[in-house]
Scaffold this motif. Structure first.
Motif: not given
Ligand SMILES: [Zn+2]
Ligand SMILES: [Zn+2]
Ligand SMILES: [Zn+2]
Length: 342
Positions: A18-31
Motif C-alpha cells: 500500500t506504499m505511496t510515492g511509486i512512479d511506475t507499476p513495474s516498481e511494484f512487480f520487479h523489486p
C-alpha cells in the motif's frame, strides 16, 4: 507498507503493498531489478548484498556473514511483511464486510548452497539434508512467536530471473492466519477423522500402495505418488509412511531417505519435461495447536506432506476461471513415465 486482506466471498487472504510515492507499476512487480547486471547476491563472497544472516550452517569458528557457510538464512531485502505492524481490523468499510491485518508476518530466504546451482536436483544429499534441517529449525523458531499461526515453506525454480533469483533457494512466509489451501486440507481431514476415526492421508497412502500405478518412488519411510486428481501434469506428493502431523517432529535419521527422494523427483521431472518451472510447498500442521474445539484432533487427523508441482504448460483461463484443472496425461501414465526415467 502492506496489508493482509481477506476476500469476503471466498475467504482467501491476499498480501498487498500500500506504499505511496511509486512512479511506475513495474516498481511494484520487479523489486529485484536492482540486482540486474551485478553478480548473484546469493553466491559465496556476496554476503554484503543481502540482509544480515539470522541463521547459518557454517564452518566452525567462522563469523556471521563471512564466506564460510553452507546454508544461509536472512530476511527478504524488500519485505512485504513486518513483525512490528500487527493491527487486526475486523469489519472494515461501510458495510463491515472487510477483514484486514496490517502487513504482519515474516519472510525469510534460505540459500541452499554457496555455489551457483539452479536446480534442487544438483544439490548433494548432505546439502539437501541440511536444507531440510533448516526448514525444521526455522519453523520451530517462528513457532515461538505466538502471533504467527502458520509457516509456509516453498521453493520457486526455473522462473524469470527478474521475478525469482535463479540461485537455489527456499523461502518461508510466516503468517498470522492459516492460508486457505491448508485450511481446506485441515477441515477435510478433521471431518474425515470425526466420521471414521482414521487419518485421511494414511488411508490414501494405503490405497495408493494397494493400487501401485500412481507410485513414483517408495522407501522404508516415505512414498512419492502422483495424486488421484492432480492440478498439474506430473505433480508429485511425498508422504511419510508413518502417521505424523508435524514436519519438525519425525526422527533426524529419516532425513537421508527424504533428501534422496526429493532429489530423485526433481531430477526425473527436469529430465523428462526439459527443465520446466517447478514449485515445491511443504504442508505441515499450523503453529498454534491444538485450539480447543477447533483443531483439537489435528495431531491425529493431519498428515504433513511435500507437494512438487511442475509447470510444463502455463495455467490458463479455465484453471483461473473455474479452479478446475486440465492435466494431460493421466496420473497413472505420468507415474509410469517418471518411474522409467533413469
Ligand atoms: Zn549464485
Ligand atoms: Zn496419517
Ligand atoms: Zn497439501
Amino acid at each position: 507498507m502492506s496489508e493482509l486482506r481477506r476476500d469476503p466471498i471466498t475467504g482467501r487472504w491476499i498480501i498487498t503493498r500500500t506504499m505511496t510515492g511509486i512512479d511506475t507499476p513495474s516498481e511494484f512487480f520487479h523489486p529485484r531489478k536492482m540486482f540486474e547486471g551485478i553478480e548473484c547476491p546469493f553466491c559465496k563472497g556476496n554476503e554484503n548484498l543481502t540482509e544480515p544472516e539470522i541463521f547459518a550452517f557454517r564452518k566452525e569458528g567462522s563469523k556471521p556473514d563471512d564466506r564460510n557457510w553452507a546454508i544461509r538464512v536472512f530476511r527478504d531485502k524488500y519485505p512485504i511483511l513486518h513483525t512490528d505492524s500487527g493491527i487486526k481490523k475486523k469489519g472494515v468499510g461501510d458495510a463491515f464486510l472487510y477483514d484486514m491485518i496490517n502487513g504482519f508476518g515474516v519472510h525469510e530466504i534460505i540459500v541452499e548452497t554457496s555455489k551457483h546451482i539452479t536446480n534442487f536436483a544438483e544439490l548433494d544429499i548432505d546439502q539437501m539434508k541440511m536444507v531440510l534441517m533448516t526448514y525444521r529449525i526455522r519453523l520451530n523458531k517462528l513457532r515461538g512467536d505466538k502471533r504467527l499461526k502458520y509457516g509456509l515453506v516453498y521453493r520457486n525454480q526455473g522462473y524469470d530471473p527478474v521475478v525469482s533469483l535463479p540461485h537455489s533457494h527456499s523461502q518461508i512466509i510466516a503468517l498470522p492466519v492459516v492460508p486457505k489451501s491448508v485450511k481446506e486440507e485441515l477441515v477435510t481431514s478433521r471431518n474425515y477423522f470425526r466420521e471414521k476415526q482414521r487419518c485421511l492421508f494414511c488411508d490414501i497412502i494405503k490405497e495408493e500402495r494397494g493400487y501401485a500405478a500412481r507410485i513414483v518412488d517408495e522407501g522404508d519411510n516415505f512414498i512419492a505418488v502422483i495424486p488421484y486428481a492432480p492440478r498439474f501434469a506430473f505433480e508429485t506428493h511425498i508422504y511419510p509412511l508413518k502417521h505424523q502431523s508435524d514436519f519438525t517432529k519425525f526422527p533426524d535419521s529419516d532425513l537421508d531417505e527424504l533428501s534422496k527422494m526429493i532429489k530423485n523427483i526433481f531430477y526425473k521431472i527436469t529430465k523428462l519435461l526439459n527443465n520446466p518451472p517447478i514449485n515445491l510447498v511443504l504442508h505441515t500442521s499450523p503453529f498454534k495447536i491444538p485450539e480447543e474445539d477447533y483443531w483439537d484432533t489435528i495431531v491425529q487427523d493431519y498428515h504433513w506432506h511435500i507437494e512438487i508441482m511442475p509447470h510444463a504448460v502455463p495455467e490458463r483461463g479455465f484453471e483461473f476461471g473455474a479452479d478446475f484443472f486440465i492435466t494431460p496425461p493421466s496420473p497413472e501414465i505420468s507415474a509410469k513415465f517418471l518411474r522409467e526415467v533413469s
